[in-house]
Design a protein around this motif. Structure first.
Motif, short mmCIF file in Angstrom:
data_model
loop_
_atom_site.label_atom_id
_atom_site.label_comp_id
_atom_site.label_asym_id
_atom_site.label_seq_id
_atom_site.Cartn_x
_atom_site.Cartn_y
_atom_site.Cartn_z
N ARG A 1 0.82 -1.21 0.00
CA ARG A 1 0.00 0.00 0.00
C ARG A 1 0.85 1.27 0.00
O ARG A 1 0.58 2.21 -0.74
CB ARG A 1 -0.93 0.00 1.21
N ALA B 1 -1.11 -0.48 -3.80
CA ALA B 1 -1.74 -1.70 -4.30
C ALA B 1 -2.23 -2.57 -3.16
O ALA B 1 -1.77 -2.46 -2.02
CB ALA B 1 -0.73 -2.48 -5.14
N PHE C 1 -1.48 -8.32 -5.64
CA PHE C 1 -0.56 -7.20 -5.86
C PHE C 1 -0.31 -7.01 -7.35
O PHE C 1 -0.37 -5.88 -7.87
CB PHE C 1 0.77 -7.43 -5.14
N ASP D 1 -3.02 -5.31 -9.33
CA ASP D 1 -3.08 -3.85 -9.18
C ASP D 1 -1.87 -3.15 -9.77
O ASP D 1 -1.99 -2.03 -10.30
CB ASP D 1 -3.19 -3.49 -7.70
N PHE D 2 -0.71 -3.78 -9.70
CA PHE D 2 0.53 -3.12 -10.09
C PHE D 2 0.76 -3.16 -11.59
O PHE D 2 1.30 -2.21 -12.18
CB PHE D 2 1.70 -3.79 -9.35
N THR E 1 -0.25 -2.39 -14.62
CA THR E 1 -1.23 -1.58 -15.36
C THR E 1 -0.64 -0.87 -16.56
O THR E 1 -1.38 -0.41 -17.43
CB THR E 1 -1.86 -0.53 -14.43
#
Length: 813
Positions: A466, A471, A534, A537-538, A540
């Motif tokens: 975070r 994330a 993770f 989210d990471f 991208t």
């Protein structure tokens, strides 16, 4: 089956010594090959080493059956007999340790002890995994950088290759809390005449013994009762007993208080220490049970005169505020029986010896060399007896240092408060190298210790994800003191807070463990799920071709030759992301699995550079820096199975070229043995032998058979000691859930030998014997499964049935 399958191509040179596998079913009792401990000279407790309820000796693969039965192998198995006495399961020296680095080691994964074995000044240094010294608390949280992540990614992707160097909150480098010793239990006698001396450690029992004249001192750390046990006997024993905190590097401002009270059967000693400027401290308690003679107070300890024997039970606790010495004393007293030393040892042996004896390596060494003290063997780096003993010592020290935590950089031991690199858990290479032998050499106790550390720290790993990346999921730190899992140790030259591959790297041994036992640990499943979250989210950002980009990306602990430390698409990050997503999908089937597999498919492939080598950074324009101790970019070869000579021969060839080009930089032991592990996966026996030789010839081992980080025994460090068994196993046997590779990189210097009890990732135990006329492998499957068998002559299917032993015979090439 005729073993004439097509030969494998690609990857490194195939140096296997045998070929033509022949498979024979054997019903009713596989060969055992169980071995006794000790040698003719009496390593460990001398002739007693093979006693204490030891299993009956058996002489190896393809020779004798389990228990009273026997199993005949039809079809003419080659003669691969190994001559000589049983390998030594201990080591010895003819004088006390003059340096703490040479002290013999014993431990239970919580407490550790370094034993000097000096009859006039008998010192036992006490350690504990929890003993880490406060060193400032202001920067023990991860940096809150997530708000600036998008801008950093934009700069890196636009070509600003040094952009990551200012992605920080401006803090100075903060080391993790340093590991340190507690104190030494010190028994001082009046110096006597110079007599023949012998000190030894028995790997099968974990017991150290020192003998001089009529004086004997025995020490072990109980795996059952979590206590350091010392037993001293001598005629008219007269000595002073004290707890002495004065060890090298101890802070002058360390607040120390001593206590000594007489009891009905001896005395109780205590040492209380408080760290400077902190409410944290630790307390050591030693219960002394004295038989005969008199005991008097002699500050800071006691004096015993005319006794027949002294039994010492010691524990240390780290705490906030005050410790209850009386309660600890009662707990120690509860361990006493009519025969306390023997009863304590027997309870310990049920756990320690059972674990240690599961696996054995026999290289047909000269019995005369097997009888030598360790310091003499170390002067014979090409000796088979040395490699046998280092294999045994490595497994012993690995087991002894794993419990509450896995091994630190120094295992579980140090005699100095100024421990190099804080004696930390260094996660970006060292920890996984040290535990590499755990799965194959049947030490689930070590894997469980690693799992315990990981699962205690998952809340901190979530904080890292975070704070740094904004994330969900988890990001592991590169360094930890065992308490804290926050990513706060970083600098411009070592931007370790940008390393995202750590969770997958650390979880890989847990996945291997699940494969071996054929069941999935729900804790591992949870951590894998969070690792995949993770990446969801990471990941991208994409490149011009629509492929995902790992940005920022860091390859421990290297940098591109033409860019800053934080870069794009490090090979390790690509391999880790792919493996994490696919493994989490396997553990969690359903819609999440489909999405994660699709995400993994969008990651870019590895890049092969102009030198024909697997590039450390797949992003075009990032040049390799070859002379470096770390081999992070070859994560896909070892420990992953992503790149191998069988399924991905072109990538394996590129990985082999990358290995050829890799320099040794500063001659770190972990770099040489990491090199050897990768070379074994690529079937390059010559390169395995060369890397192993750099360590054996480089004076890396102390008389204790614990190792150093650099040549000439510079900087006490467990990397070489703990990793060496894994190198030898990988050279002889490799497995995946669906493949068995026999003798992929056999050591030419050791043309005959046996490896007993190895575990495979498809759930079978394996015994292997090899010699000039071929090899024999015995498989004891725990579940029914078909695997691919790989030998030097190619591949063939092998059907295994749970409970039905199989014998494979391989002829010469």
């Amino acid at each position: 089956m005729n073993g004439e399958a097509e030969s494998a191509t690609g990857g490194g040179p195939d140096d296997s010594a045998t070929g033509g596998a022949r498979v024979v079913s054997v019903t009713g009792g596989a060969p055992d090959g169980c071995a006794t401990g000790g040698d003719a000279e009496g390593a460990g407790r001398g002739a007693e080493t093979a006693g204490r309820g030891a299993d009956a000796p058996g002489r190896g693969v393809g020779a004798a059956g389990r228990g009273q039965g026997s199993a005949s192998v039809t079809g003419g198995a080659p003669d691969v007999s190994v001559t000589g006495a049983t390998p030594v399961h201990g080591t010895w020296e003819s004088c006390p340790a003059a340096r703490w680095e040479d002290a013999f080691l014993t431990g239970n994964g919580h407490h550790g002890a370094l034993v000097f074995g000096d009859p006039d000044d008998d010192r036992v240094v006490v350690t504990h995994h929890t003993l880490v010294r406060p060193n400032g608390e202001e920067h023990r949280e991860p940096p809150r950088l997530a708000a600036g992540l998008r801008a950093l990614q934009d700069r890196l992707l636009s070509g600003d290759l040094t952009a990551a160097e200012d992605f920080t909150d401006g803090r100075p480098l903060q080391w993790v809390r340093p590991f340190h010793p507690a104190f030494q239990v010190r028994l001082r006698r009046e110096p006597g005449p110079v007599l023949r001396h012998r000190r030894s450690v028995d790997f099968t029992t974990g017991e150290t013994t020192a003998v001089c004249g009529g004086w004997t001192s025995r020490v072990f750390v109980s795996r059952a009762d979590d206590v350091i046990v010392q037993h001293v006997t001598a005629p008219h024993l007269t000595l002073g007993i004290s707890l002495d905190h004065r060890l090298p590097g101890a802070p002058d401002a360390l607040a120390v208080g001593h206590g000594a009270v007489l009891t009905a059967d001896g005395a109780l000693l205590s040492l209380r220490a408080r760290y400077p400027g902190s409410d944290l401290g630790y307390t050591g308690v030693t219960l002394a049970v004295v038989t005969g003679g008199t005991t008097t107070i002699a500050p800071p300890g006691v004096r015993v005169a005319g006794a027949a024997e002294v039994l010492l039970l010691t524990r240390v606790r780290r705490h906030t505020g005050d410790a209850d010495v009386a309660a600890e004393s009662r707990a120690l007293r509860d361990l006493l029986t009519d025969r306390p030393y023997d009863d304590l040892l027997d309870r310990h042996l049920a756990l320690h010896r059972t674990a240690y004896r599961r696996v054995e390596l026999d290289l047909a060494a000269d019995p005369a060399e097997r009888a030598l003290p360790g310091s003499e063997l170390l002067r014979r780096p090409s000796s088979a007896a040395l490699l046998e003993r280092l294999f045994a010592a490595g497994r012993y020290h690995l087991l002894s240092s794993a419990g509450l935590c896995p091994p630190r950089l120094t295992g579980l031991w140090t005699g100095d408060w100024d421990t190099a690199w804080s004696g930390a858990f260094t996660n970006d290479a060292n920890l996984n190298l040290q535990t590499a032998a755990a799965a194959a050499t049947a030490l689930p106790e070590v894997t469980e210790a690693l799992a315990a550390l990981i699962h205690r720290q998952l809340p901190h790993w979530r904080d890292n994800a975070r704070a740094v990346f904004g994330a969900r999921g988890v990001v592991a730190p590169a360094h930890s003191d065992g308490e804290c899992g926050h990513a706060y140790h970083f600098s411009r030259e070592y931007p370790l807070h940008l390393w995202t591959a750590g969770a997958d790297w650390l979880l890989k041994p847990l996945v291997d463990h699940d494969e071996i036992r054929g069941a999935r640990d729900p804790r591992t499943a949870l951590a894998l799920d969070e690792t995949a979250r993770f990446y969801e989210d990471f990941l991208t950002r994409t490149d011009a071709g629509g492929r995902l980009v790992v940005v920022p990306s860091y390859s421990p602990e290297n940098r591109p030759a033409n860019a800053g430390w934080g870069a794009i698409n490090a090979a390790m990050d690509l391999s880790a992301a792919r493996h994490a997503l696919l493994t989490a999908a396997d553990y969690h089937p359903g819609p999440d699995a489909d999405r994660r597999r699709a995400l993994a498919d969008r990651l870019p492939p590895h890049r092969v550079n102009a030198d024909g080598a697997l590039a450390e950074w797949a992003h075009p324009g990032l040049d390799d820096s070859y002379d470096h101790r770390h081999l992070s970019h070859l994560y896909g070869v070892w420990p992953l199975d992503e790149i191998n000579p069988y399924d991905t021969p072109d990538l394996a060839a590129a990985a082999h070229r990358a290995l050829e080009l890799r320099g040794a930089e500063n001659d770190s032991a972990h770099g040489h043995l990491h090199h050897a592990l990768i070379a074994a996966r690529l079937r390059d026996a010559d390169r395995v032998a060369h890397a192993l030789g750099r360590v054996l010839d480089g004076d890396f081992f102390h008389a204790s058979l614990m190792s150093a980080h650099y040549p000439h025994r510079h900087v006490y460090n467990a990397d070489a000691a703990h990793t060496l068994p894994a190198v030898l196993v990988e050279a002889l046997v490799q497995s995946t859930p669906d493949r068995l590779v026999l003798l992929p990189a056999p050591p030419a210097a050791y043309p005959a030998g046996r490896l007993r009890g190895v575990r495979t990732r498809f759930g079978a135990e394996l015994d292997l014997a090899w010699g000039p006329d071929g090899a024999t492998a015995v498989l004891r499957p725990g579940r029914t499964h078909r695997v691919e068998l790989r030998t030097s002559s190619g591949a063939e299917p092998l059907d295994l049935v749970a409970g039905e032993d199989r014998v494979l015979t391989l002829g010469t090439r």
